[in-house]
Design an enzyme around this catalytic site. Structure first.
Site, PDB file in Angstrom:
ATOM      1  N   ALA A 114       0.479   4.774 -65.328  1.00 51.29           N
ATOM      2  CA  ALA A 114      -0.424   4.327 -66.245  1.00 51.29           C
ATOM      3  C   ALA A 114      -1.844   4.323 -65.324  1.00 51.29           C
ATOM      4  O   ALA A 114      -2.003   3.367 -64.359  1.00 51.29           O
ATOM      5  CB  ALA A 114      -0.122   3.252 -66.943  1.00 51.29           C
TER       6      ALA A 114
ATOM      7  N   GLY B 116      -1.341  -7.159 -45.985  1.00 48.66           N
ATOM      8  CA  GLY B 116      -1.437  -5.815 -46.393  1.00 48.66           C
ATOM      9  C   GLY B 116      -0.235  -5.066 -45.710  1.00 48.66           C
ATOM     10  O   GLY B 116       1.055  -5.632 -46.208  1.00 48.66           O
TER      11      GLY B 116
ATOM     12  N   LYS C 293      -4.133 -15.914 -49.946  1.00 49.43           N
ATOM     13  CA  LYS C 293      -3.218 -15.443 -49.054  1.00 49.43           C
ATOM     14  C   LYS C 293      -2.384 -16.656 -48.487  1.00 49.43           C
ATOM     15  O   LYS C 293      -1.138 -16.939 -48.450  1.00 49.43           O
ATOM     16  CB  LYS C 293      -3.534 -14.495 -48.042  1.00 49.43           C
ATOM     17  CG  LYS C 293      -4.007 -13.020 -48.648  1.00 49.43           C
ATOM     18  CD  LYS C 293      -4.734 -12.210 -47.765  1.00 49.43           C
ATOM     19  CE  LYS C 293      -5.422 -10.869 -48.476  1.00 49.43           C
ATOM     20  NZ  LYS C 293      -6.398 -10.293 -47.626  1.00 49.43           N
TER      21      LYS C 293
HETATM   22  N1  HSE Z   1     -10.317  -7.559 -49.053  1.00 51.10           N
HETATM   23  C1  HSE Z   1      -9.080  -7.734 -48.258  1.00 51.10           C
HETATM   24  C2  HSE Z   1      -9.827  -7.745 -46.725  1.00 51.10           C
HETATM   25  C3  HSE Z   1      -7.960  -7.076 -48.305  1.00 51.10           C
HETATM   26  O1  HSE Z   1     -10.888  -7.461 -46.398  1.00 51.10           O
HETATM   27  O2  HSE Z   1      -8.882  -8.042 -45.905  1.00 51.10           O
HETATM   28  C4  HSE Z   1      -7.269  -6.973 -49.609  1.00 51.10           C
HETATM   29  O3  HSE Z   1      -6.833  -8.289 -49.765  1.00 51.10           O
END
Ligand code: HSE
Length: 454
Positions: free
Chosen positions: A43, A134, A205
């Protein structure tokens, strides 16, 4: 066995990476998962572009709810982002009995309690490896690999954009604004970089890691957050001269209270620029890379390093979650790894400590009039507050490039840099207020926290 069918909500940078890696490595992934994993429906608001990316064999719709309602779909990947429609869709997918994979740290850091409770009630999994650092499998490491440990602390460079900016400032002596422009030009920083440079992304995070490390609910609203926008090139230079690097760290720590000092047990949860000894491995993580240090009582110190963003690195984490779910979805839900590592009925109510109660050491920079007795007054205030000094550095005006307009009366100025030993933040705040009130202190005092990470 028939492949497990996956619906993808949002095919941007990470979505297309996920689609491509899944297709490219499909045989190997199948051998690992025990059955094929296939994205069969996507989607996206831009249907034509999405169709071009996935080819004619995959159905593309512009309505995410069509994916959630599709009875053939077992797992929904949410890559829309944000707390708005993404939250509604994740809860709807759970209600429809779908497992969910998401990279949405903001959503889980703020609404995780509600989302995990809904998933547990429905017996489905919500997997979020891609939400933190990531491609680094830090969620798996904390939740499973280190499960034997009583975790003491975690400190991470968990925002690549700010680490890139700080690296440029240090390497090239750039000011923050110039380094930010470079990061934007190179595509590291968003057009609106607020979440990155103000530390909010890192705090999302850190909140997730804190919950998993200590078995507490996600509490983003209790995190202390300070970004890198006020950092000056001079402080980076002075830190270097003292043997330190400045990094934006996400920190969460278990703090044991001490009744004699009136402190209570609790958890520190904070994001701010931090001096760390240049000799630590994590101090040498440069550019847009991420790294997380975890200290456990049994294992000691461990370090995880890699790409914290980008199409295929993040896809690597998304697909790891797809494989996990594929292996585990037929298992009794009670035997699965709990969302936040600890069983939901065994969560701790350990409080997140207010910043005033945090204990750490400090770098202070005072721009002062170069007069007899200034240093004595400053150090006297610290001594009266019971704050012990670790090191002092003084730099003259010409060394630090202070410009004085010609014709104006010239007050001789100097920078006094002080490193302190550990003390409680509230005590330091009071001492800074007193020092700031001295007529010989000419500018707002710079305070950067310091962590030895030993
Ligand atoms: N914008 C984040 C960073 C990556 O610069 O690490 C995604 O969380």
């Amino acid at each position: 066995m028939k492949s497990i069918q996956v619906g993808l909500l949002g095919i941007g940078v990470v979505g297309s990476g996920t689609f491509n890696v899944l297709r490219r490595n499909q045989e190997e992934i199948k051998r690992r998962a025990g059955r094929g994993i296939e994205i069969t429906q996507v989607a996206d608001l831009n249907v034509a572009r999405a169709q071009e990316l996935v080819g004619p064999d995959v159905t593309v719709v512009n309505d995410a709810r069509a994916v959630i309602a599709n009875p053939d779909i077992d797992i929904v990947i949410e890559l829309i982002g944000g707390y708005g429609i993404a939250k509604t869709l994740v809860l709807e997918a759970i209600a429809a009995g779908k497992h969910v994979v998401t990279a949405n740290k903001a959503l889980l850091a703020v609404h995780g309690t509600e989302i995990f409770a809904a998933a547990s009630a429905k017996g489905v999994m919500v997997a979020f490896e891609a939400a933190v650092a990531g491609g680094i499998p830090i969620i798996k490491a904390l939740r499973e690999g280190l499960t034997a440990n009583r975790i003491q602390w975690i400190a991470g460079i968990i925002n690549g954009t700010t680490n890139f900016i700080l690296s440029e400032m240090r390497d090239k002596g750039l000011d923050f604004a110039v380094a930010l422009k470079q990061a934007q030009a190179l595509g590291y920083a968003e057009a609106d970089p607020t979440f990155d440079i103000e530390g909010i992304d890192a705090a999302h995070k850190a909140t997730l890691m804190s919950a998993i490390a200590f078995g507490v609910p996600v509490q983003f609203d209790k995190a202390y957050i300070e970004g890198i926008t006020k950092l000056g090139a001079a402080d980076i230079k002075y830190a270097e001269q003292l043997g330190y690097r400045i990094k934006l760290l996400g920190i969460t720590k278990r703090r044991q209270g001490d009744a004699t000092k009136g402190t209570v047990d609790g958890i520190e949860l904070r994001v701010h620029p931090c001096l760390i000894p240049a000799k630590r491995l994590i101090a040498n993580v440069e550019g847009a890379m991420n790294a997380v240090v975890v200290q456990g009582d049994a294992v000691g110190t461990t370090l995880y390093y890699g790409k914290g963003a980008g199409s295929e690195p993040t896809a690597s984490a998304v697909i790891a979650d797809l494989v996990d779910i594929t292996r585990l979805h037929t298992a009794d839900p009670k035997q699965r790894v709990p969302h936040l590592a600890f069983q939901p009925n065994a969560m701790s109510d350990l409080p997140v400590l207010p910043m005033g109660e945090v204990v750490t050491s400090y770098y202070l920079r005072l721009r002062v009039a170069d007069e007899t007795g200034v240093l004595a007054k400053v150090t006297g205030i610290l001594a009266d507050a019971g704050i012990s000094i670790d090191a002092v550095l003084q730099r003259e005006a010409d060394e630090i490039g202070i410009e004085v307009a010609s014709g104006q009366p010239q007050v001789p100025q100097t920078d006094v840099i002080i490193l302190t030993h550990d003390c409680m933040e509230a005590r330091m705040n009071a001492a800074i207020a007193q020092m700031q009130a001295l007529p010989t202190v000419l500018e707002p005092i710079t305070r950067i926290r310091k962590e030895e990470l030993a």
